[in-house]
Design a protein around this motif. Structure first.
Motif, PDB file in Angstrom:
ATOM      1  N   SER A   1       0.849  -1.188   0.000  1.00  0.00           N
ATOM      2  CA  SER A   1       0.000   0.000   0.000  1.00  0.00           C
ATOM      3  C   SER A   1       0.882   1.235   0.000  1.00  0.00           C
ATOM      4  CB  SER A   1      -0.914   0.026   1.232  1.00  0.00           C
ATOM      5  OG  SER A   1      -1.836  -1.052   1.175  1.00  0.00           O
ATOM      6  N   VAL A   2       0.485   2.213  -0.823  1.00  0.00           N
ATOM      7  CA  VAL A   2       1.273   3.441  -0.961  1.00  0.00           C
ATOM      8  C   VAL A   2       0.317   4.627  -0.980  1.00  0.00           C
ATOM      9  CG1 VAL A   2       2.933   4.683  -2.414  1.00  0.00           C
ATOM     10  CG2 VAL A   2       2.963   2.180  -2.370  1.00  0.00           C
ATOM     11  N   LEU A   3       0.630   5.644  -0.181  1.00  0.00           N
ATOM     12  CA  LEU A   3      -0.149   6.871  -0.196  1.00  0.00           C
ATOM     13  C   LEU A   3       0.262   7.703  -1.407  1.00  0.00           C
ATOM     14  CD1 LEU A   3      -2.212   8.644   1.330  1.00  0.00           C
ATOM     15  CD2 LEU A   3      -0.262   9.706   2.490  1.00  0.00           C
TER      16      LEU A   3
ATOM     17  N   LEU B   1      -5.110   6.108  -0.851  1.00  0.00           N
ATOM     18  CA  LEU B   1      -4.220   5.018  -0.467  1.00  0.00           C
ATOM     19  C   LEU B   1      -4.378   3.922  -1.520  1.00  0.00           C
ATOM     20  CD1 LEU B   1      -2.249   3.887   1.675  1.00  0.00           C
ATOM     21  CD2 LEU B   1      -4.234   2.808   2.752  1.00  0.00           C
ATOM     22  N   VAL B   2      -3.312   3.654  -2.256  1.00  0.00           N
ATOM     23  CA  VAL B   2      -3.343   2.654  -3.326  1.00  0.00           C
ATOM     24  C   VAL B   2      -2.796   1.341  -2.777  1.00  0.00           C
ATOM     25  CG1 VAL B   2      -2.321   1.993  -5.537  1.00  0.00           C
ATOM     26  CG2 VAL B   2      -3.238   4.287  -5.216  1.00  0.00           C
ATOM     27  N   THR B   3      -3.568   0.281  -2.995  1.00  0.00           N
ATOM     28  CA  THR B   3      -3.154  -1.057  -2.573  1.00  0.00           C
ATOM     29  C   THR B   3      -3.044  -1.934  -3.801  1.00  0.00           C
ATOM     30  OG1 THR B   3      -4.219  -0.791  -0.421  1.00  0.00           O
ATOM     31  CG2 THR B   3      -3.751  -3.048  -1.136  1.00  0.00           C
ATOM     32  N   LEU B   4      -1.878  -2.573  -3.946  1.00  0.00           N
ATOM     33  CA  LEU B   4      -1.627  -3.506  -5.036  1.00  0.00           C
ATOM     34  C   LEU B   4      -1.572  -4.905  -4.448  1.00  0.00           C
ATOM     35  CD1 LEU B   4       0.344  -0.774  -5.510  1.00  0.00           C
ATOM     36  CD2 LEU B   4       0.650  -1.950  -7.672  1.00  0.00           C
TER      37      LEU B   4
ATOM     38  N   VAL C   1      -5.154  -3.466  -8.603  1.00  0.00           N
ATOM     39  CA  VAL C   1      -4.858  -2.186  -7.956  1.00  0.00           C
ATOM     40  C   VAL C   1      -6.175  -1.555  -7.513  1.00  0.00           C
ATOM     41  CG1 VAL C   1      -3.855   0.108  -8.233  1.00  0.00           C
ATOM     42  CG2 VAL C   1      -2.842  -1.845  -9.425  1.00  0.00           C
ATOM     43  N   GLU C   2      -6.230  -1.198  -6.239  1.00  0.00           N
ATOM     44  CA  GLU C   2      -7.398  -0.515  -5.693  1.00  0.00           C
ATOM     45  C   GLU C   2      -6.948   0.780  -5.037  1.00  0.00           C
ATOM     46  OE1 GLU C   2     -10.063  -4.438  -4.551  1.00  0.00           O
ATOM     47  OE2 GLU C   2      -8.936  -3.429  -2.970  1.00  0.00           O
ATOM     48  N   ALA C   3      -7.795   1.795  -5.122  1.00  0.00           N
ATOM     49  CA  ALA C   3      -7.512   3.074  -4.467  1.00  0.00           C
ATOM     50  C   ALA C   3      -8.607   3.351  -3.455  1.00  0.00           C
ATOM     51  CB  ALA C   3      -7.437   4.202  -5.481  1.00  0.00           C
ATOM     52  N   GLU C   4      -8.196   3.740  -2.264  1.00  0.00           N
ATOM     53  CA  GLU C   4      -9.148   4.024  -1.194  1.00  0.00           C
ATOM     54  C   GLU C   4      -9.079   5.500  -0.822  1.00  0.00           C
ATOM     55  OE1 GLU C   4     -10.121   2.818   3.457  1.00  0.00           O
ATOM     56  OE2 GLU C   4      -8.456   1.838   2.401  1.00  0.00           O
ATOM     57  N   ASN C   5     -10.241   6.127  -0.813  1.00  0.00           N
ATOM     58  CA  ASN C   5     -10.344   7.480  -0.281  1.00  0.00           C
ATOM     59  C   ASN C   5     -10.272   7.329   1.236  1.00  0.00           C
ATOM     60  OD1 ASN C   5     -11.570   9.796   0.997  1.00  0.00           O
ATOM     61  ND2 ASN C   5     -12.207  10.444  -1.046  1.00  0.00           N
TER      62      ASN C   5
ATOM     63  N   GLN D   1     -10.596   9.337   3.602  1.00  0.00           N
ATOM     64  CA  GLN D   1     -11.564  10.103   4.396  1.00  0.00           C
ATOM     65  C   GLN D   1     -12.932   9.434   4.404  1.00  0.00           C
ATOM     66  OE1 GLN D   1     -11.032  13.862   2.359  1.00  0.00           O
ATOM     67  NE2 GLN D   1      -9.780  14.641   4.055  1.00  0.00           N
ATOM     68  N   THR D   2     -13.353   8.884   3.258  1.00  0.00           N
ATOM     69  CA  THR D   2     -14.691   8.273   3.166  1.00  0.00           C
ATOM     70  C   THR D   2     -14.651   6.754   3.273  1.00  0.00           C
ATOM     71  OG1 THR D   2     -14.637   8.000   0.753  1.00  0.00           O
ATOM     72  CG2 THR D   2     -15.421  10.132   1.618  1.00  0.00           C
ATOM     73  N   GLY D   3     -13.489   6.155   3.036  1.00  0.00           N
ATOM     74  CA  GLY D   3     -13.381   4.704   3.055  1.00  0.00           C
ATOM     75  C   GLY D   3     -13.821   4.051   1.752  1.00  0.00           C
ATOM     76  N   GLN D   4     -14.228   4.851   0.755  1.00  0.00           N
ATOM     77  CA  GLN D   4     -14.673   4.305  -0.526  1.00  0.00           C
ATOM     78  C   GLN D   4     -13.482   3.722  -1.278  1.00  0.00           C
ATOM     79  OE1 GLN D   4     -16.707   7.073  -3.093  1.00  0.00           O
ATOM     80  NE2 GLN D   4     -17.032   5.549  -4.676  1.00  0.00           N
ATOM     81  N   VAL D   5     -13.660   2.485  -1.767  1.00  0.00           N
ATOM     82  CA  VAL D   5     -12.603   1.789  -2.493  1.00  0.00           C
ATOM     83  C   VAL D   5     -13.050   1.586  -3.941  1.00  0.00           C
ATOM     84  CG1 VAL D   5     -11.270  -0.366  -2.652  1.00  0.00           C
ATOM     85  CG2 VAL D   5     -11.826   0.593  -0.412  1.00  0.00           C
ATOM     86  N   LYS D   6     -12.131   1.842  -4.876  1.00  0.00           N
ATOM     87  CA  LYS D   6     -12.445   1.611  -6.297  1.00  0.00           C
ATOM     88  C   LYS D   6     -11.350   0.770  -6.927  1.00  0.00           C
ATOM     89  CE  LYS D   6     -10.451   6.084  -7.454  1.00  0.00           C
ATOM     90  NZ  LYS D   6     -10.655   7.448  -7.876  1.00  0.00           N
TER      91      LYS D   6
END
Length: 182
Positions: free
Chosen positions: A15-17, A73-76, A94-98, A100-105
């Motif tokens: 995971s990388v910010l 926050l990007v998680t590979l 690869v997923e990116a998480e906001n 602040q909201t916890g939304q993952v895409k």
């Protein structure tokens, strides 16, 4: 006797910010930066599984599905989906998480072919792959199909006559203008 390892034993997650220094001119995270992270995790995954230094032989698929924003926050997540004699296909999500909201895409799916090397830089055998779930089997079979399509495409490149009248006629249906001396 051959050694076998599970798909699970190959799994690597990082995971990388995402920082402003990772962004492109439109303010989104630069695709080249994500490609660099993809290559790093493919190396880590393949090396962990094989127990050898590994090199990238090809990047078979990179689908950019959604843009990544600064501050996410990007998680590979990577795992070995297929093994040959010395090669492995590593699937990466690869997923990116906001944060602040916890939304993952879901932002990217990629497949890297990695090759294990010995100390002399020669290809070396990798362990066999234990398929423990329907998902493991599905991914392995999809890799077999991907390899077959790649071989078919390469064969087509060898035998296709690009100078034939038929080939030149087919170009007319595309948005191109042919200006060559024939």
């Amino acid at each position: 006797m051959s050694e076998f390892k599970t798909v699970k034993s190959s799994k690597v997650t990082i995971s990388v910010l995402m920082l402003p220094s990772h962004s492109n001119f439109s303010g989104k995270i630069h695709g080249g930066y994500i490609l660099s992270l993809l290559d790093q995790i493919a190396f880590a995954c393949a090396s962990k599984f094989s127990g050898h230094y590994c090199v990238t032989a090809s990047v078979d698929t990179v689908d950019f599905l959604n843009p990544i924003e600064v501050g996410e926050l990007v998680t590979l997540k990577a795992c070995v989906n297929y093994v040959g004699k010395s090669s492995m296909i590593v699937g990466i999500r690869v997923e990116a998480e906001n944060i602040q909201t916890g939304q993952v895409k879901h932002c990217n799916s990629s497949y890297f072919t990695m090759v294990a090397k010995d100390y002399d830089g020669k290809n070396t055998n990798v362990p066999g792959l234990i398929l423990s779930s329907q998902q493991d089997i599905k991914r392995f079979i999809n890799c077999i199909k991907q390899i077959s399509l790649k071989k078919e495409r390469n064969l087509h490149e060898i035998i296709y006559d690009y100078k034939s009248e038929k080939a030149l006629e087919e170009l007319k249906k595309y948005n191109v203008k042919l200006e060559q001396n024939q």
